[in-house]
Enzyme design. Structure first.
Site, PDB file in Angstrom:
ATOM      1  N   LYS A  22       0.850  -1.204   0.000  1.00 56.80           N
ATOM      2  CA  LYS A  22       0.000   0.000   0.000  1.00 56.80           C
ATOM      3  C   LYS A  22       0.880   1.247   0.000  1.00 56.80           C
ATOM      4  CE  LYS A  22      -1.606   1.804   3.957  1.00 56.80           C
ATOM      5  NZ  LYS A  22      -1.278   3.233   4.130  1.00 56.80           N
ATOM      6  N   ASN A  23       1.919   1.258   0.853  1.00 56.78           N
ATOM      7  CA  ASN A  23       2.697   2.493   1.017  1.00 56.78           C
ATOM      8  C   ASN A  23       3.652   2.780  -0.134  1.00 56.78           C
ATOM      9  OD1 ASN A  23       1.241   2.954   3.266  1.00 56.78           O
ATOM     10  ND2 ASN A  23       2.813   2.324   4.706  1.00 56.78           N
ATOM     11  N   CYS A 117      -4.660  12.340  11.772  1.00 54.83           N
ATOM     12  CA  CYS A 117      -5.466  11.132  12.013  1.00 54.83           C
ATOM     13  C   CYS A 117      -5.221  10.738  13.465  1.00 54.83           C
ATOM     14  CB  CYS A 117      -5.067  10.031  11.048  1.00 54.83           C
ATOM     15  SG  CYS A 117      -3.409   9.463  11.312  1.00 54.83           S
ATOM     16  N   ARG A 122       0.493  14.534  12.543  1.00 55.66           N
ATOM     17  CA  ARG A 122       1.059  14.270  11.206  1.00 55.66           C
ATOM     18  C   ARG A 122       1.187  15.547  10.363  1.00 55.66           C
ATOM     19  NH1 ARG A 122      -1.215   8.652   9.001  1.00 55.66           N
ATOM     20  NH2 ARG A 122       0.792   8.638   7.942  1.00 55.66           N
ATOM     21  N   ASP A 305       4.524   0.630  11.954  1.00 60.73           N
ATOM     22  CA  ASP A 305       3.291   0.034  11.428  1.00 60.73           C
ATOM     23  C   ASP A 305       3.082  -1.392  11.911  1.00 60.73           C
ATOM     24  OD1 ASP A 305       3.368   1.646   8.144  1.00 60.73           O
ATOM     25  OD2 ASP A 305       2.895   2.369  10.152  1.00 60.73           O
ATOM     26  N   ARG A 397      -8.626  -0.509   3.795  1.00 67.31           N
ATOM     27  CA  ARG A 397      -7.736   0.472   3.147  1.00 67.31           C
ATOM     28  C   ARG A 397      -6.372  -0.131   2.861  1.00 67.31           C
ATOM     29  NH1 ARG A 397      -6.784   5.739   6.078  1.00 67.31           N
ATOM     30  NH2 ARG A 397      -5.377   5.733   4.321  1.00 67.31           N
TER      31      ARG A 397
HETATM   32  C1  EPZ Z   1       4.347   6.822   6.202  1.00 64.06           C
HETATM   33  O1  EPZ Z   1       3.614   7.901   6.765  1.00 64.06           O
HETATM   34  C2  EPZ Z   1       3.369   5.662   6.128  1.00 64.06           C
HETATM   35  N1  EPZ Z   1       2.241   6.037   5.286  1.00 64.06           N
HETATM   36  C3  EPZ Z   1       2.881   5.317   7.523  1.00 64.06           C
HETATM   37  O2  EPZ Z   1       2.056   4.157   7.398  1.00 64.06           O
HETATM   38  C4  EPZ Z   1       4.081   4.961   8.398  1.00 64.06           C
HETATM   39  O3  EPZ Z   1       3.633   4.727   9.712  1.00 64.06           O
HETATM   40  C5  EPZ Z   1       5.065   6.137   8.397  1.00 64.06           C
HETATM   41  O4  EPZ Z   1       5.445   6.453   7.045  1.00 64.06           O
HETATM   42  C6  EPZ Z   1       6.328   5.822   9.184  1.00 64.06           C
HETATM   43  O5  EPZ Z   1       6.943   4.697   8.639  1.00 64.06           O
HETATM   44  C7  EPZ Z   1       2.413   6.005   3.953  1.00 64.06           C
HETATM   45  O6  EPZ Z   1       3.465   5.679   3.446  1.00 64.06           O
HETATM   46  C8  EPZ Z   1       1.199   6.377   3.129  1.00 64.06           C
HETATM   47  P1  EPZ Z   1       6.545  10.123   8.240  1.00 64.06           P
HETATM   48  P2  EPZ Z   1       4.258   9.401   6.754  1.00 64.06           P
HETATM   49  O7  EPZ Z   1       6.506  11.353   7.417  1.00 64.06           O
HETATM   50  O8  EPZ Z   1       5.007   9.587   5.503  1.00 64.06           O
HETATM   51  C9  EPZ Z   1       6.620  13.453  11.609  1.00 64.06           C
HETATM   52  C10 EPZ Z   1       0.122   2.851   7.594  1.00 64.06           C
HETATM   53  O9  EPZ Z   1      -0.485   2.359   8.546  1.00 64.06           O
HETATM   54  N2  EPZ Z   1       6.607  14.403  10.491  1.00 64.06           N
HETATM   55  O10 EPZ Z   1       7.721   9.219   8.135  1.00 64.06           O
HETATM   56  O11 EPZ Z   1       3.178  10.343   7.088  1.00 64.06           O
HETATM   57  C11 EPZ Z   1       5.264  12.772  11.754  1.00 64.06           C
HETATM   58  O12 EPZ Z   1       4.382  13.567  12.517  1.00 64.06           O
HETATM   59  C12 EPZ Z   1       0.659   4.262   7.701  1.00 64.06           C
HETATM   60  O13 EPZ Z   1       0.331   2.273   6.506  1.00 64.06           O
HETATM   61  C13 EPZ Z   1       6.754  15.760  10.744  1.00 64.06           C
HETATM   62  O14 EPZ Z   1       6.880  16.162  11.888  1.00 64.06           O
HETATM   63  O15 EPZ Z   1       5.252   9.260   7.981  1.00 64.06           O
HETATM   64  C14 EPZ Z   1       5.599  11.485  12.447  1.00 64.06           C
HETATM   65  O16 EPZ Z   1       5.706  11.716  13.839  1.00 64.06           O
HETATM   66  C15 EPZ Z   1       0.387   4.885   9.058  1.00 64.06           C
HETATM   67  N3  EPZ Z   1       6.739  16.619   9.708  1.00 64.06           N
HETATM   68  C16 EPZ Z   1       6.991  11.147  11.891  1.00 64.06           C
HETATM   69  O17 EPZ Z   1       7.503  12.365  11.332  1.00 64.06           O
HETATM   70  C17 EPZ Z   1       6.603  16.204   8.408  1.00 64.06           C
HETATM   71  O18 EPZ Z   1       6.607  17.049   7.488  1.00 64.06           O
HETATM   72  C18 EPZ Z   1       6.972  10.060  10.809  1.00 64.06           C
HETATM   73  O19 EPZ Z   1       6.250  10.563   9.751  1.00 64.06           O
HETATM   74  C19 EPZ Z   1       6.440  14.821   8.168  1.00 64.06           C
HETATM   75  C20 EPZ Z   1       6.461  13.943   9.217  1.00 64.06           C
END
Ligand code: EPZ
Length: 418
Positions: A22-23, A117, A122, A305, A397
Protein backbone atom coordinates in the site's frame (compact mmCIF):
# COMPACT_ATOMS: atom_id res chain seq x y z
CA UNK A 1 -19.96 1.84 7.48
CA UNK A 2 -18.82 -1.79 7.72
CA UNK A 3 -18.36 -4.10 10.70
CA UNK A 4 -16.53 -7.40 10.96
CA UNK A 5 -17.98 -10.33 12.93
CA UNK A 6 -15.29 -12.87 13.81
CA UNK A 7 -15.83 -16.27 15.43
CA UNK A 8 -12.41 -16.74 17.07
CA UNK A 9 -10.48 -19.78 18.27
CA UNK A 10 -10.07 -21.50 14.89
CA UNK A 11 -6.80 -22.88 13.58
CA UNK A 12 -5.53 -21.09 10.45
CA UNK A 13 -3.46 -23.27 8.14
CA UNK A 14 -2.32 -23.29 4.52
CA UNK A 15 -0.87 -20.64 2.20
CA UNK A 16 -1.51 -16.90 1.92
CA UNK A 17 -0.08 -14.71 -0.86
CA UNK A 18 0.93 -11.14 -0.02
CA UNK A 19 -0.23 -8.34 -2.29
CA UNK A 20 1.45 -5.14 -3.44
CA UNK A 21 2.63 -2.63 -0.84
CA UNK A 22 0.00 0.00 0.00
CA UNK A 23 2.70 2.49 1.02
CA UNK A 24 4.43 2.09 -2.34
CA UNK A 25 1.28 2.15 -4.46
CA UNK A 26 -0.11 5.32 -2.85
CA UNK A 27 3.06 7.14 -3.92
CA UNK A 28 3.58 5.43 -7.32
CA UNK A 29 0.10 6.35 -8.64
CA UNK A 30 0.55 10.14 -8.06
CA UNK A 31 4.16 9.88 -9.30
CA UNK A 32 2.90 8.44 -12.60
CA UNK A 33 1.32 11.79 -13.57
CA UNK A 34 4.82 13.26 -13.97
CA UNK A 35 4.95 11.48 -17.34
CA UNK A 36 2.64 12.47 -20.22
CA UNK A 37 2.73 8.94 -21.63
CA UNK A 38 0.90 5.84 -20.39
CA UNK A 39 2.52 4.19 -17.38
CA UNK A 40 1.81 0.58 -16.36
CA UNK A 41 2.02 -0.97 -12.88
CA UNK A 42 1.65 -4.60 -11.80
CA UNK A 43 0.99 -6.06 -8.34
CA UNK A 44 -1.18 -3.05 -7.44
CA UNK A 45 -3.08 -3.98 -4.27
CA UNK A 46 -6.89 -4.20 -4.52
CA UNK A 47 -7.58 -1.88 -1.56
CA UNK A 48 -9.86 1.10 -1.03
CA UNK A 49 -6.96 3.59 -0.98
CA UNK A 50 -6.51 2.81 -4.68
CA UNK A 51 -10.14 3.79 -5.32
CA UNK A 52 -9.52 7.13 -3.60
CA UNK A 53 -6.44 7.76 -5.75
CA UNK A 54 -8.27 6.72 -8.90
CA UNK A 55 -10.97 9.32 -8.14
CA UNK A 56 -8.32 12.05 -7.83
CA UNK A 57 -6.59 11.04 -11.09
CA UNK A 58 -9.96 11.07 -12.93
CA UNK A 59 -10.93 14.38 -11.30
CA UNK A 60 -7.76 15.86 -12.83
CA UNK A 61 -8.87 14.47 -16.21
CA UNK A 62 -6.26 11.73 -16.17
CA UNK A 63 -7.13 8.09 -16.74
CA UNK A 64 -6.76 5.21 -14.25
CA UNK A 65 -7.62 1.77 -15.59
CA UNK A 66 -7.32 -1.49 -13.62
CA UNK A 67 -7.11 -4.54 -15.91
CA UNK A 68 -6.84 -8.25 -15.16
CA UNK A 69 -6.37 -8.56 -11.44
CA UNK A 70 -3.47 -6.35 -10.44
CA UNK A 71 -2.48 -4.28 -13.51
CA UNK A 72 -3.10 -0.51 -13.47
CA UNK A 73 -2.57 1.86 -16.41
CA UNK A 74 -2.24 5.62 -15.81
CA UNK A 75 -2.48 8.19 -18.61
CA UNK A 76 -1.94 11.90 -17.89
CA UNK A 77 -1.51 13.60 -21.27
CA UNK A 78 -4.88 15.38 -20.94
CA UNK A 79 -4.39 16.19 -17.25
CA UNK A 80 -5.79 19.52 -16.04
CA UNK A 81 -4.14 21.20 -13.07
CA UNK A 82 -7.16 21.86 -10.86
CA UNK A 83 -7.52 22.41 -7.12
CA UNK A 84 -7.98 19.04 -5.43
CA UNK A 85 -10.81 19.52 -2.92
CA UNK A 86 -11.08 18.30 0.67
CA UNK A 87 -13.70 15.67 -0.22
CA UNK A 88 -11.01 13.90 -2.26
CA UNK A 89 -7.88 14.60 -0.20
CA UNK A 90 -9.49 13.67 3.12
CA UNK A 91 -9.99 10.04 2.05
CA UNK A 92 -6.30 9.25 2.39
CA UNK A 93 -3.36 11.09 3.85
CA UNK A 94 -1.16 10.07 0.94
CA UNK A 95 -3.15 12.48 -1.24
CA UNK A 96 -0.34 14.85 -0.26
CA UNK A 97 1.86 13.13 -2.88
CA UNK A 98 -0.13 15.07 -5.50
CA UNK A 99 1.56 18.21 -4.10
CA UNK A 100 5.01 17.02 -5.21
CA UNK A 101 3.70 15.42 -8.41
CA UNK A 102 1.68 18.44 -9.60
CA UNK A 103 4.50 20.81 -8.59
CA UNK A 104 6.97 18.65 -10.51
CA UNK A 105 4.70 18.42 -13.56
CA UNK A 106 3.10 21.89 -13.75
CA UNK A 107 5.20 23.93 -11.28
CA UNK A 108 1.94 24.52 -9.43
CA UNK A 109 -0.19 22.49 -7.04
CA UNK A 110 -3.43 23.38 -5.26
CA UNK A 111 -4.20 20.59 -2.85
CA UNK A 112 -6.41 20.65 0.24
CA UNK A 113 -4.53 19.63 3.38
CA UNK A 114 -4.98 15.88 4.08
CA UNK A 115 -5.59 16.42 7.80
CA UNK A 116 -4.21 14.44 10.70
CA UNK A 117 -5.47 11.13 12.01
CA UNK A 118 -5.77 9.30 15.29
CA UNK A 119 -2.12 8.19 15.46
CA UNK A 120 -0.85 11.74 15.51
CA UNK A 121 -1.10 15.29 14.16
CA UNK A 122 1.06 14.27 11.21
CA UNK A 123 2.21 17.71 10.06
CA UNK A 124 3.75 18.17 6.60
CA UNK A 125 6.17 20.98 7.47
CA UNK A 126 9.16 18.98 6.15
CA UNK A 127 7.41 18.44 2.81
CA UNK A 128 6.73 22.17 2.50
CA UNK A 129 10.26 23.12 3.59
CA UNK A 130 11.58 20.95 0.75
CA UNK A 131 9.29 22.56 -1.81
CA UNK A 132 10.33 26.06 -0.67
CA UNK A 133 14.02 25.13 -0.85
CA UNK A 134 13.40 24.09 -4.48
CA UNK A 135 12.06 27.59 -5.18
CA UNK A 136 8.33 27.22 -4.61
CA UNK A 137 6.19 29.84 -2.87
CA UNK A 138 3.53 28.52 -0.52
CA UNK A 139 0.25 30.25 0.34
CA UNK A 140 -3.07 29.14 1.81
CA UNK A 141 -6.58 29.56 0.46
CA UNK A 142 -8.63 28.32 3.42
CA UNK A 143 -7.48 24.71 3.95
CA UNK A 144 -6.06 24.54 0.43
CA UNK A 145 -2.31 24.78 -0.02
CA UNK A 146 -1.21 26.72 -3.10
CA UNK A 147 2.36 25.77 -4.03
CA UNK A 148 3.90 27.38 -7.10
CA UNK A 149 7.30 28.11 -8.63
CA UNK A 150 8.53 30.02 -11.67
CA UNK A 151 11.43 27.60 -11.74
CA UNK A 152 12.34 24.56 -9.64
CA UNK A 153 16.08 24.69 -8.97
CA UNK A 154 18.01 21.76 -7.50
CA UNK A 155 19.43 22.38 -4.01
CA UNK A 156 20.49 20.73 -0.75
CA UNK A 157 17.60 19.77 1.56
CA UNK A 158 18.25 18.48 5.06
CA UNK A 159 15.32 16.67 6.69
CA UNK A 160 15.11 17.29 10.44
CA UNK A 161 13.40 13.88 10.64
CA UNK A 162 13.82 10.98 8.17
CA UNK A 163 10.23 11.39 7.03
CA UNK A 164 8.95 8.82 4.50
CA UNK A 165 6.39 11.19 3.01
CA UNK A 166 8.67 14.20 2.84
CA UNK A 167 11.46 12.16 1.20
CA UNK A 168 9.12 10.89 -1.53
CA UNK A 169 7.30 14.20 -2.05
CA UNK A 170 10.57 16.10 -2.48
CA UNK A 171 11.80 13.45 -4.95
CA UNK A 172 8.64 13.96 -7.03
CA UNK A 173 9.09 17.74 -7.08
CA UNK A 174 12.82 17.49 -7.87
CA UNK A 175 12.95 14.94 -10.74
CA UNK A 176 12.39 17.66 -13.39
CA UNK A 177 14.02 20.55 -11.48
CA UNK A 178 17.06 22.29 -12.96
CA UNK A 179 20.28 20.81 -11.62
CA UNK A 180 21.09 18.53 -8.68
CA UNK A 181 18.98 18.11 -5.55
CA UNK A 182 20.49 16.36 -2.54
CA UNK A 183 18.16 15.11 0.20
CA UNK A 184 20.08 14.57 3.44
CA UNK A 185 18.77 12.46 6.31
CA UNK A 186 16.41 10.87 3.78
CA UNK A 187 14.14 8.02 4.89
CA UNK A 188 15.34 4.55 3.78
CA UNK A 189 12.11 2.54 3.72
CA UNK A 190 11.77 -0.04 0.88
CA UNK A 191 8.80 1.90 -0.53
CA UNK A 192 11.13 4.84 -1.21
CA UNK A 193 13.42 2.57 -3.22
CA UNK A 194 10.36 1.29 -5.14
CA UNK A 195 9.37 4.88 -6.04
CA UNK A 196 12.94 5.89 -6.95
CA UNK A 197 13.30 2.82 -9.19
CA UNK A 198 10.01 3.72 -10.88
CA UNK A 199 11.17 7.31 -11.50
CA UNK A 200 14.42 6.00 -13.00
CA UNK A 201 12.45 3.59 -15.22
CA UNK A 202 10.72 6.71 -16.60
CA UNK A 203 14.14 8.26 -17.28
CA UNK A 204 14.75 10.22 -14.09
CA UNK A 205 18.18 10.30 -12.48
CA UNK A 206 17.70 9.39 -8.81
CA UNK A 207 20.68 7.93 -6.95
CA UNK A 208 21.09 6.61 -3.43
CA UNK A 209 17.49 5.69 -2.56
CA UNK A 210 17.62 3.35 0.42
CA UNK A 211 20.48 5.31 1.95
CA UNK A 212 20.22 8.54 3.96
CA UNK A 213 21.50 10.66 1.08
CA UNK A 214 19.50 10.76 -2.16
CA UNK A 215 20.76 12.68 -5.19
CA UNK A 216 18.40 13.72 -7.96
CA UNK A 217 19.72 15.15 -11.23
CA UNK A 218 16.84 16.97 -12.91
CA UNK A 219 15.79 15.80 -16.40
CA UNK A 220 13.57 17.51 -18.98
CA UNK A 221 11.13 14.74 -19.69
CA UNK A 222 9.98 11.35 -18.51
CA UNK A 223 8.86 8.43 -20.69
CA UNK A 224 6.39 5.59 -20.49
CA UNK A 225 7.47 2.56 -18.47
CA UNK A 226 6.30 -0.54 -16.62
CA UNK A 227 6.94 -0.99 -12.90
CA UNK A 228 6.07 -3.66 -10.33
CA UNK A 229 4.84 -2.72 -6.85
CA UNK A 230 6.92 -4.49 -4.17
CA UNK A 231 5.16 -6.87 -1.77
CA UNK A 232 3.54 -5.32 1.30
CA UNK A 233 5.89 -5.97 4.23
CA UNK A 234 3.24 -4.91 6.78
CA UNK A 235 0.62 -7.27 5.38
CA UNK A 236 3.25 -10.03 5.42
CA UNK A 237 4.15 -9.24 9.04
CA UNK A 238 0.47 -9.37 10.00
CA UNK A 239 -0.11 -12.88 8.64
CA UNK A 240 3.22 -14.14 10.03
CA UNK A 241 2.31 -12.97 13.53
CA UNK A 242 -1.18 -14.47 13.23
CA UNK A 243 0.49 -17.76 12.27
CA UNK A 244 2.73 -17.64 15.35
CA UNK A 245 -0.38 -18.06 17.50
CA UNK A 246 -3.02 -19.79 15.38
CA UNK A 247 -1.25 -22.01 12.85
CA UNK A 248 0.09 -25.56 12.88
CA UNK A 249 1.36 -24.92 9.36
CA UNK A 250 1.21 -21.52 7.61
CA UNK A 251 3.19 -20.38 4.57
CA UNK A 252 3.22 -16.64 3.75
CA UNK A 253 4.19 -16.23 0.08
CA UNK A 254 5.55 -13.28 -1.95
CA UNK A 255 7.75 -11.81 0.78
CA UNK A 256 11.07 -9.94 0.49
CA UNK A 257 12.91 -11.22 3.62
CA UNK A 258 15.16 -8.21 4.12
CA UNK A 259 12.07 -5.97 4.30
CA UNK A 260 10.88 -7.81 7.43
CA UNK A 261 14.30 -8.44 8.99
CA UNK A 262 13.63 -6.46 12.19
CA UNK A 263 10.35 -8.30 12.77
CA UNK A 264 11.88 -11.73 12.15
CA UNK A 265 14.66 -11.01 14.66
CA UNK A 266 12.09 -10.07 17.32
CA UNK A 267 9.99 -13.16 16.57
CA UNK A 268 13.08 -15.36 16.91
CA UNK A 269 13.73 -13.65 20.27
CA UNK A 270 10.16 -14.61 21.26
CA UNK A 271 10.88 -18.21 20.37
CA UNK A 272 8.50 -18.30 17.37
CA UNK A 273 8.95 -21.34 15.11
CA UNK A 274 9.75 -19.44 11.88
CA UNK A 275 11.63 -20.37 8.72
CA UNK A 276 12.50 -17.67 6.17
CA UNK A 277 13.10 -18.81 2.57
CA UNK A 278 13.97 -16.77 -0.52
CA UNK A 279 10.46 -15.36 -1.10
CA UNK A 280 8.27 -16.91 1.57
CA UNK A 281 8.04 -17.49 5.31
CA UNK A 282 6.87 -20.64 7.09
CA UNK A 283 5.55 -20.26 10.66
CA UNK A 284 3.88 -22.48 13.27
CA UNK A 285 2.60 -22.00 16.82
CA UNK A 286 4.38 -25.01 18.26
CA UNK A 287 6.61 -23.09 20.70
CA UNK A 288 5.70 -21.18 23.86
CA UNK A 289 6.25 -17.44 23.34
CA UNK A 290 8.70 -15.42 25.44
CA UNK A 291 8.22 -11.71 26.23
CA UNK A 292 10.29 -9.12 24.30
CA UNK A 293 10.95 -5.39 24.25
CA UNK A 294 10.21 -3.45 21.06
CA UNK A 295 11.22 0.13 20.23
CA UNK A 296 9.86 1.52 16.97
CA UNK A 297 12.42 3.23 14.75
CA UNK A 298 12.81 4.39 11.16
CA UNK A 299 13.86 1.70 8.68
CA UNK A 300 15.65 -0.64 9.07
CA UNK A 301 14.58 -0.50 12.72
CA UNK A 302 11.36 -2.08 13.99
CA UNK A 303 8.55 -0.48 11.93
CA UNK A 304 5.92 1.58 13.75
CA UNK A 305 3.29 0.03 11.43
CA UNK A 306 3.98 -3.40 12.91
CA UNK A 307 3.76 -2.16 16.52
CA UNK A 308 -0.01 -2.35 16.85
CA UNK A 309 0.00 -5.93 15.58
CA UNK A 310 2.89 -7.24 17.69
CA UNK A 311 1.07 -5.77 20.72
CA UNK A 312 -1.59 -8.46 20.23
CA UNK A 313 1.08 -11.15 19.85
CA UNK A 314 2.69 -9.97 23.12
CA UNK A 315 -0.54 -10.76 25.03
CA UNK A 316 0.18 -14.43 24.23
CA UNK A 317 3.78 -14.39 25.51
CA UNK A 318 4.54 -15.66 29.03
CA UNK A 319 5.77 -12.59 30.91
CA UNK A 320 5.92 -8.83 30.51
CA UNK A 321 6.73 -7.32 27.10
CA UNK A 322 7.21 -3.61 26.44
CA UNK A 323 6.65 -1.32 23.47
CA UNK A 324 8.19 2.12 23.06
CA UNK A 325 6.60 4.07 20.19
CA UNK A 326 9.12 6.71 19.06
CA UNK A 327 7.60 7.71 15.70
CA UNK A 328 3.99 8.77 16.37
CA UNK A 329 2.63 10.47 19.47
CA UNK A 330 -0.66 8.61 19.77
CA UNK A 331 -0.40 5.08 18.43
CA UNK A 332 -1.71 3.10 21.43
CA UNK A 333 -5.49 3.49 21.03
CA UNK A 334 -5.84 -0.17 20.04
CA UNK A 335 -4.43 -1.20 23.44
CA UNK A 336 -7.55 0.13 25.19
CA UNK A 337 -9.67 -2.15 23.00
CA UNK A 338 -7.37 -5.11 23.76
CA UNK A 339 -7.91 -4.42 27.47
CA UNK A 340 -11.66 -4.72 26.82
CA UNK A 341 -10.89 -8.23 25.51
CA UNK A 342 -9.02 -9.24 28.67
CA UNK A 343 -5.47 -8.10 27.92
CA UNK A 344 -3.39 -6.86 30.86
CA UNK A 345 -1.72 -3.66 29.64
CA UNK A 346 -0.38 -0.52 31.29
CA UNK A 347 0.22 2.60 29.16
CA UNK A 348 2.60 5.35 30.21
CA UNK A 349 3.04 8.01 27.53
CA UNK A 350 4.90 6.44 24.63
CA UNK A 351 5.59 3.23 26.55
CA UNK A 352 3.27 0.25 26.97
CA UNK A 353 3.74 -2.76 29.30
CA UNK A 354 1.92 -5.92 28.15
CA UNK A 355 1.60 -8.87 30.55
CA UNK A 356 0.93 -12.36 29.23
CA UNK A 357 -0.07 -14.99 28.67
CA UNK A 358 -3.71 -13.76 28.89
CA UNK A 359 -6.88 -15.38 27.60
CA UNK A 360 -8.67 -13.00 25.23
CA UNK A 361 -12.48 -12.79 25.27
CA UNK A 362 -14.78 -11.79 22.44
CA UNK A 363 -16.21 -8.28 22.72
CA UNK A 364 -17.69 -5.39 20.76
CA UNK A 365 -14.68 -3.22 19.90
CA UNK A 366 -13.78 -0.27 17.68
CA UNK A 367 -10.82 0.30 15.38
CA UNK A 368 -9.23 3.77 15.45
CA UNK A 369 -6.95 3.41 12.42
CA UNK A 370 -5.69 0.92 9.84
CA UNK A 371 -3.05 -0.94 11.84
CA UNK A 372 -5.18 -0.82 15.01
CA UNK A 373 -7.86 -2.61 13.00
CA UNK A 374 -5.31 -5.26 11.98
CA UNK A 375 -4.17 -5.78 15.57
CA UNK A 376 -7.77 -6.06 16.79
CA UNK A 377 -8.67 -8.49 13.99
CA UNK A 378 -5.74 -10.62 15.16
CA UNK A 379 -7.06 -10.50 18.74
CA UNK A 380 -10.56 -11.45 17.56
CA UNK A 381 -9.17 -14.46 15.70
CA UNK A 382 -7.58 -15.59 18.99
CA UNK A 383 -10.52 -14.84 21.33
CA UNK A 384 -13.13 -17.51 22.03
CA UNK A 385 -16.58 -16.41 20.90
CA UNK A 386 -17.87 -13.82 18.43
CA UNK A 387 -16.14 -10.42 18.34
CA UNK A 388 -17.59 -7.43 16.49
CA UNK A 389 -15.12 -4.86 15.19
CA UNK A 390 -16.61 -1.46 14.31
CA UNK A 391 -14.99 0.95 11.83
CA UNK A 392 -13.76 -1.96 9.74
CA UNK A 393 -13.51 0.29 6.69
CA UNK A 394 -10.03 1.06 8.02
CA UNK A 395 -8.73 -2.46 7.41
CA UNK A 396 -10.02 -2.51 3.84
CA UNK A 397 -7.74 0.47 3.15
CA UNK A 398 -4.60 -1.59 3.57
CA UNK A 399 -5.35 -5.33 3.46
CA UNK A 400 -6.52 -6.62 0.08
CA UNK A 401 -9.12 -9.44 0.07
CA UNK A 402 -8.57 -9.83 3.84
CA UNK A 403 -11.83 -11.75 4.43
CA UNK A 404 -11.21 -14.13 1.51
CA UNK A 405 -7.56 -14.70 2.50
CA UNK A 406 -8.46 -15.48 6.14
CA UNK A 407 -11.46 -17.67 5.20
CA UNK A 408 -9.18 -19.71 2.92
CA UNK A 409 -6.97 -20.37 5.97
CA UNK A 410 -9.94 -21.52 8.05
CA UNK A 411 -11.14 -18.33 9.76
CA UNK A 412 -14.85 -17.76 10.35
CA UNK A 413 -15.71 -14.08 9.76
CA UNK A 414 -18.28 -11.92 8.00
CA UNK A 415 -17.96 -8.38 6.66
CA UNK A 416 -21.32 -6.62 7.14
CA UNK A 417 -22.49 -3.24 5.80
CA UNK A 418 -24.55 -1.41 8.44
C1 EPZ B 1 4.35 6.82 6.20
O1 EPZ B 1 3.61 7.90 6.76
C2 EPZ B 1 3.37 5.66 6.13
N1 EPZ B 1 2.24 6.04 5.29
C3 EPZ B 1 2.88 5.32 7.52
O2 EPZ B 1 2.06 4.16 7.40
C4 EPZ B 1 4.08 4.96 8.40
O3 EPZ B 1 3.63 4.73 9.71
C5 EPZ B 1 5.07 6.14 8.40
O4 EPZ B 1 5.45 6.45 7.05
C6 EPZ B 1 6.33 5.82 9.18
O5 EPZ B 1 6.94 4.70 8.64
C7 EPZ B 1 2.41 6.01 3.95
O6 EPZ B 1 3.46 5.68 3.45
C8 EPZ B 1 1.20 6.38 3.13
P1 EPZ B 1 6.54 10.12 8.24
P2 EPZ B 1 4.26 9.40 6.75
O7 EPZ B 1 6.51 11.35 7.42
O8 EPZ B 1 5.01 9.59 5.50
C9 EPZ B 1 6.62 13.45 11.61
C10 EPZ B 1 0.12 2.85 7.59
O9 EPZ B 1 -0.48 2.36 8.55
N2 EPZ B 1 6.61 14.40 10.49
O10 EPZ B 1 7.72 9.22 8.14
O11 EPZ B 1 3.18 10.34 7.09
C11 EPZ B 1 5.26 12.77 11.75
O12 EPZ B 1 4.38 13.57 12.52
C12 EPZ B 1 0.66 4.26 7.70
O13 EPZ B 1 0.33 2.27 6.51
C13 EPZ B 1 6.75 15.76 10.74
O14 EPZ B 1 6.88 16.16 11.89
O15 EPZ B 1 5.25 9.26 7.98
C14 EPZ B 1 5.60 11.48 12.45
O16 EPZ B 1 5.71 11.72 13.84
C15 EPZ B 1 0.39 4.89 9.06
N3 EPZ B 1 6.74 16.62 9.71
C16 EPZ B 1 6.99 11.15 11.89
O17 EPZ B 1 7.50 12.37 11.33
C17 EPZ B 1 6.60 16.20 8.41
O18 EPZ B 1 6.61 17.05 7.49
C18 EPZ B 1 6.97 10.06 10.81
O19 EPZ B 1 6.25 10.56 9.75
C19 EPZ B 1 6.44 14.82 8.17
C20 EPZ B 1 6.46 13.94 9.22
Amino acid sequence: MKILKIQGGNKLNGKVRIGGAKNSAVALIPAAILCDEVVKFSNVPDISDMDALSDIIKYLNGSYKRKEDDMVYIASSQMQNKEIPEKLTSRLRASYYFMGALLGKFKKAEVCMPGGCTIGSRPIDLHLKGFEKLGAKISYRGDTLVIQADELIGTNIYLDFASVGATINIMLAAVKAKGMTIIENAAKEPEIVNVANFLNLMGAKVYGAGTNIIRINGVDELKSCYCEVIPDRIEAATYIMIGAVLSDDLTVENVIPEHIHALVQKLIEMGVDIQVDEDKVHVTNKNKLKPINVRTLVYPGFPTDMQQIIATLMTQAEGQSTIEETIFENRFLNLYELIKMGAKIKIDGRKAYIDGKTKLYANNITASDLRAAAGLLFAALIAEGETVINNTDYILRGYEKVVEKLEKLGAKLQLIEI
